[in-house]
Enzyme design. Structure first.
Site, PDB file in Angstrom:
ATOM      1  N   ASP A  82       0.850  -1.192   0.000  1.00 18.55           N
ATOM      2  CA  ASP A  82       0.000   0.000   0.000  1.00 18.55           C
ATOM      3  C   ASP A  82       0.890   1.249   0.000  1.00 18.55           C
ATOM      4  O   ASP A  82       1.851   1.325   0.781  1.00 18.55           O
ATOM      5  CB  ASP A  82      -0.851  -0.067   1.289  1.00 18.55           C
ATOM      6  CG  ASP A  82      -1.947   0.970   1.343  1.00 18.55           C
ATOM      7  OD1 ASP A  82      -2.425   1.397   0.274  1.00 18.55           O
ATOM      8  OD2 ASP A  82      -2.343   1.333   2.476  1.00 18.55           O
ATOM      9  N   ASP A 104       2.868   5.110  -5.311  1.00 17.55           N
ATOM     10  CA  ASP A 104       2.123   6.349  -5.068  1.00 17.55           C
ATOM     11  C   ASP A 104       3.053   7.538  -5.256  1.00 17.55           C
ATOM     12  O   ASP A 104       3.790   7.917  -4.345  1.00 17.55           O
ATOM     13  CB  ASP A 104       1.533   6.334  -3.651  1.00 17.55           C
ATOM     14  CG  ASP A 104       0.738   7.608  -3.376  1.00 17.55           C
ATOM     15  OD1 ASP A 104       0.672   8.477  -4.272  1.00 17.55           O
ATOM     16  OD2 ASP A 104       0.192   7.730  -2.261  1.00 17.55           O
ATOM     17  N   GLY A 181      -7.735   8.274   7.345  1.00 21.32           N
ATOM     18  CA  GLY A 181      -7.855   8.525   8.773  1.00 21.32           C
ATOM     19  C   GLY A 181      -9.291   8.602   9.260  1.00 21.32           C
ATOM     20  O   GLY A 181     -10.235   8.252   8.543  1.00 21.32           O
ATOM     21  N   HIS A 210      -9.320   4.770  -1.951  1.00 20.46           N
ATOM     22  CA  HIS A 210      -8.594   4.865  -0.677  1.00 20.46           C
ATOM     23  C   HIS A 210      -9.446   5.651   0.306  1.00 20.46           C
ATOM     24  O   HIS A 210     -10.403   6.319  -0.077  1.00 20.46           O
ATOM     25  CB  HIS A 210      -7.259   5.594  -0.895  1.00 20.46           C
ATOM     26  CG  HIS A 210      -6.219   4.742  -1.536  1.00 20.46           C
ATOM     27  ND1 HIS A 210      -5.087   4.327  -0.878  1.00 20.46           N
ATOM     28  CD2 HIS A 210      -6.154   4.200  -2.784  1.00 20.46           C
ATOM     29  CE1 HIS A 210      -4.363   3.583  -1.695  1.00 20.46           C
ATOM     30  NE2 HIS A 210      -4.986   3.483  -2.861  1.00 20.46           N
ATOM     31  N   ALA A 212     -11.555   4.726   2.632  1.00 23.23           N
ATOM     32  CA  ALA A 212     -12.958   4.296   2.517  1.00 23.23           C
ATOM     33  C   ALA A 212     -13.580   3.854   3.850  1.00 23.23           C
ATOM     34  O   ALA A 212     -14.710   3.384   3.872  1.00 23.23           O
ATOM     35  CB  ALA A 212     -13.051   3.157   1.496  1.00 23.23           C
ATOM     36  N   SER A 213     -12.853   4.037   4.947  1.00 24.10           N
ATOM     37  CA  SER A 213     -13.408   3.598   6.235  1.00 24.10           C
ATOM     38  C   SER A 213     -14.681   4.378   6.592  1.00 24.10           C
ATOM     39  O   SER A 213     -14.819   5.560   6.257  1.00 24.10           O
ATOM     40  CB  SER A 213     -12.369   3.773   7.358  1.00 24.10           C
ATOM     41  OG  SER A 213     -11.482   2.677   7.364  1.00 24.10           O
ATOM     42  N   ASP A 255      -8.383   0.702   6.556  1.00 24.17           N
ATOM     43  CA  ASP A 255      -7.407   0.588   7.641  1.00 24.17           C
ATOM     44  C   ASP A 255      -7.981   1.168   8.932  1.00 24.17           C
ATOM     45  O   ASP A 255      -8.039   0.498   9.967  1.00 24.17           O
ATOM     46  CB  ASP A 255      -6.108   1.321   7.256  1.00 24.17           C
ATOM     47  CG  ASP A 255      -4.980   1.039   8.230  1.00 24.17           C
ATOM     48  OD1 ASP A 255      -5.189   0.280   9.192  1.00 24.17           O
ATOM     49  OD2 ASP A 255      -3.871   1.583   8.046  1.00 24.17           O
ATOM     50  N   THR A 256      -8.448   2.410   8.867  1.00 23.19           N
ATOM     51  CA  THR A 256      -8.910   3.105  10.083  1.00 23.19           C
ATOM     52  C   THR A 256      -9.949   2.297  10.867  1.00 23.19           C
ATOM     53  O   THR A 256      -9.858   2.177  12.095  1.00 23.19           O
ATOM     54  CB  THR A 256      -9.478   4.486   9.691  1.00 23.19           C
ATOM     55  OG1 THR A 256      -8.393   5.268   9.176  1.00 23.19           O
ATOM     56  CG2 THR A 256     -10.109   5.202  10.863  1.00 23.19           C
TER      57      THR A 256
END
Ligand code: G3H
Ligand code: 13P
Ligand code: ZN
Length: 307
Positions: A82, A104, A181, A210, A212-213, A255-256
Site C-alpha cells: 500500500d 504512489d 484517517g 482509498h 474508505a473507512s 485501515d482506520t
C-alpha cells in the site's frame, strides 16, 4: 491457496460490479481475522501492508505470515504493498513475494508521477506483478505524511485517461472526496460521484477507493466508552460506498476501521480486567472485533461468494 496476483481478482470485480476489500495489517491477530472471514464468506481478499508496516514487522515475517494463513483457506488472497513510494522497498517486496504493488507518486507533478509509475510498472511487470498507481490527491494522514485540505484535489478525468495510457498501470486509485484517517468530513460525507462516473466512463481498468473507512457508530462508541479521545471522527457512509462500487470502484481500502475496532477491544480488556497481563487475553478479543468489521465490509462491497 497460494498467494495470487491481484490482476485477475480486480478485473473480475470490475467486470462483475463488486468491490474487493483491501485490508491493512501489521500483526498476526488482524491478519488471522481478515483471512478467516474471507474464507468463511467465500470472498477474494487483499491483505495490504504500508511501508511503515514493513518497517514495524519486517517484510519477510509479514510475507511468511500472510502466505501461511492464505494456504489455510480456499479463497484467493493477494498480498499488496500500500502506498509504495520507495523504489528499494518496492523491489524488496517483489523479491519477498508480494503479489501486488502500489506506487504512489501522486504528490508529484504529473510528468514525474508518470515517469516514476512507468519505471515501477516496468520493474513489477518483468516479475509478473501488477501495479496500482494514483492520480489526484486525498487529504488526511497516510504513512506519516499529512496532506492538508488545501492540497487535496479530485482526480482530473483527462489527466487520468492520459496517465493510464502512458504508464500502463493495472489499476488506478482516484481521489473522489475521501481522505485517510478518522476525520474525513465535517459535513454530509457525500462523495464526488459525478466525477467518479466520468472517470469510470473513460477508464476501463479497475478503480481503487482509498480512505474508505466508515468510522461506524458502534465501533467508535466502544472505543470512546473505554477512554479513546476522537472528537469529530466521521467516515464514509455505507450508502456512498455502495454507489461508488456500482460506478466502477473495484478495490476498497480499509485501515482506520480496523484500527478503531482493534484498539477498542484492547481498551475494553485493559479497562475492565486490570488483573489481566497475558498479552493473549488482551489482544485476543481484537481478533473478533476485526472479524466483525471485515464480515460487514465484504457484504457491503458485494464480494461474498465471488471466490
Ligand atoms: O493509507 C495509509 C494506511 O492507513 C497505512 O498507514 O503507514 O500508518 O501503516 P501506516
Ligand atoms: P482509511 O484510513 O479510510 O481506512 O483508508 C485506508 C487506506 O486508504 C489505506 O491505503
Ligand atoms: Zn490509502
Amino acid at each position: 491457496m497460494p498467494l495470487i496476483s491481484s490482476k485477475n481478482m480486480l478485473e473480475e470485480a470490475r467486470a462483475g460490479n463488486y468491490g474487493v476489500g483491501a485490508f491493512n495489517t501489521n500483526n498476526l491477530e488482524s491478519t488471522q481475522a481478515i483471512i478467516s472471514v474471507a474464507g468463511e464468506l467465500g470472498s477474494p481478499v487483499m491483505i495490504q501492508t504500508s511501508q511503515s508496516a514493513i518497517q514495524y514487522a519486517g517484510g519477510a515475517a509479514l510475507h511468511a505470515m500472510v502466505k501461511t494463513l492464505a494456504d489455510g483457506v480456499d479463497v484467493p488472497v493477494a498480498l499488496h504493498l500500500d502506498h509504495g513510494t520507495d523504489l528499494d522497498v518496492i523491489r524488496k517486496c517483489i523479491d519477498w513475494g508480494w503479489t501486488s504493488i502500489m506506487i504512489d507518486a501522486s504528490s508529484k507533478p504529473f510528468d514525474e508521477n508518470v515517469s516514476t509509475t512507468r519505471r515501477v510498472v516496468e520493474m513489477a511487470h518483468a516479475a509478473g506483478i501488477p501495479v496500482e498507481a494514483e492520480i489526484g490527491q486525498l487529504g488526511g494522514i497516510e504513512d506519516e505524511v499529512e496532506v492538508s485540505e488545501e492540497h487535496a484535489h479530485l482526480t482530473d478525468v483527462a489527466e487520468a485517461e492520459r496517465f493510464v495510457k502512458e504508464t500502463e498501470c493495472d489499476s488506478l486509485a482516484v481521489a473522489v472526496g475521501t481522505s485517510h484517517g478518522a476525520y474525513k468530513f465535517k459535513g454530509s460525507g457525500d462523495l464526488a460521484l459525478d466525477r467518479l462516473r466520468e472517470i469510470a466512463d473513460r477508464i476501463a481498468i479497475p478503480l481503487v477507493l482509498h480512505g474508505a473507512s466508515g468510522v461506524p457508530e458502534g465501533i467508535l462508541e466502544r472505543a470512546l466508552r473505554f477512554g479513546a479521545k476522537l472528537p469529530g471522527a466521521k467516515g464514509v457512509p455505507e450508502s456512498e460506498i455502495q454507489k461508488a462500487v456500482k460506478l466502477g470502484i473495484s478495490k476498497i481500502n480499509i485501515d482506520t476501521d480496523l484500527r478503531l475496532a482493534f484498539t477498542g477491544a484492547v481498551r475494553e480488556v485493559i479497562a475492565t480486567q486490570p488483573e489481566v497481563f497475558d498479552p493473549r487475553k488482551i489482544l485476543g478479543p481484537s481478533r473478533e472485533a476485526i472479524e466483525d468489521v471485515v464480515r460487514r465490509k465484504i457484504r457491503l462491497f458485494g464480494s461474498e461468494g465471488k471466490a
